[in-house]
Design an enzyme around this catalytic site. Sequence first.
Site, PDB file in Angstrom:
ATOM      1  N   CYS A  78     -19.556  24.784  17.860  1.00 36.72           N
ATOM      2  CA  CYS A  78     -19.398  26.148  18.397  1.00 36.72           C
ATOM      3  C   CYS A  78     -17.938  26.582  18.327  1.00 36.72           C
ATOM      4  O   CYS A  78     -17.048  25.905  18.845  1.00 36.72           O
ATOM      5  CB  CYS A  78     -19.856  26.182  19.840  1.00 36.72           C
ATOM      6  SG  CYS A  78     -19.374  27.707  20.663  1.00 36.72           S
ATOM      7  N   ILE A  79     -17.714  27.733  17.733  1.00 37.16           N
ATOM      8  CA  ILE A  79     -16.329  28.175  17.525  1.00 37.16           C
ATOM      9  C   ILE A  79     -15.612  28.485  18.837  1.00 37.16           C
ATOM     10  O   ILE A  79     -14.435  28.130  19.010  1.00 37.16           O
ATOM     11  CB  ILE A  79     -16.259  29.372  16.545  1.00 37.16           C
ATOM     12  CG1 ILE A  79     -14.794  29.678  16.192  1.00 37.16           C
ATOM     13  CG2 ILE A  79     -16.945  30.611  17.089  1.00 37.16           C
ATOM     14  CD1 ILE A  79     -14.624  30.532  14.961  1.00 37.16           C
TER      15      ILE A  79
END
Lengths: 130, 136, 102
Positions: A78-79
């Site tokens: 997840c960024i």
Amino acid sequence: MKFGIVVSEGPYTHQASDSAYNFAKAALENGHEVPRVFFYHDGVNVGTRLSIPPQDERNIQKQWSALAGEHNVDLVICIAAAQRRGLLDEKEATRQGKDANNIAEGFRISGLGQLIEMGIQTDRLITFGD
Amino acid sequence: MEDNIKKFLYVNRKAPYGTIYALEALEVVLIGAAFDQDVSLAFLDDGVFQLVKGQNTDGIGVKNFSPTFRALGDYEVTKFYVEKESLEERGLTADDLQEIMYEDEDDDYAEKPSIRLVNRAEMADMMAEQDVVLSF
Amino acid sequence: MATLHTVNKSPFGASALQSCLNHAKDGDAILMFEDGVYGAAQGTIIADAVAAKSGSLSLYVLKGDADARGIADARLIEGVTPVDYAGFVELAASHDRTNNWL
């Protein structure tokens, strides 16, 4: 059957990433598919290639990278969680003006939409966390 | 494409601020809203603490994210199931929670409360109706 | 439309197992793994509450996690079935959803 897996704790502190790996491996060995694993919260730390565990210990990142290579599992970090915790790929490091990147082979950084998409596209979703 | 709509439940069982789970769960809900799924939120155990009013984080140097719950109605996230027993065990009543409203477009945009108080058995029933249960 | 519930917390430090027991519906299954396996042992303060559900719910423990923590099969609450990871996967596949009590 298609399984989506979420890993939401970091390696070496919590058992979650080991349990998730064992589950994914068993699923693949028993004829199921694991199209994607989504790493969230501290789980993103699994994807750094810079960790150096003692040689007589399992290397959690390498286990995952190997599994992804053998079975074409999409390992998504997840960024938003990654940026908070200093996990960067080359493109993002350049964009943010950082002097290094640390994403391991087989992992990629993408948005939370990949988690929702995984929930939509798989038959079962299971979360390993704390 | 009715067939492509799944029932997504986000389960919140943790208190805010002590750990990041509540905030990062909310981030998933916000992103997930763009996918036009049938979304519900469950608040039980310590998760009910996320919704109490009067949160002030000035003294701890982190963002107060509780107002964001009130914006979720604009993203068509309008089903907040809050467990009565969890409130009672923690000395809380519904009056201790923020007012969270949404505009019902199927009812001439009437303002309606998003929070639905349910008992434990109703919470269990609701959980058992889901396609995807995401816990944080 | 049954659910596989998973619990990975010791019942002595967290409410996950109790909350799971409170919300699982007849016909559901509960798998205890990681530190959750302590909830599957006999003679504890929560053992009666777990055993009381063995009729209406299917109870499982992940054997590798129980073994790692020194909980032999003989110490498991009656009605708790040990499974390996392949068994865990099959439980997840054979139920309609998982509900993970983190």
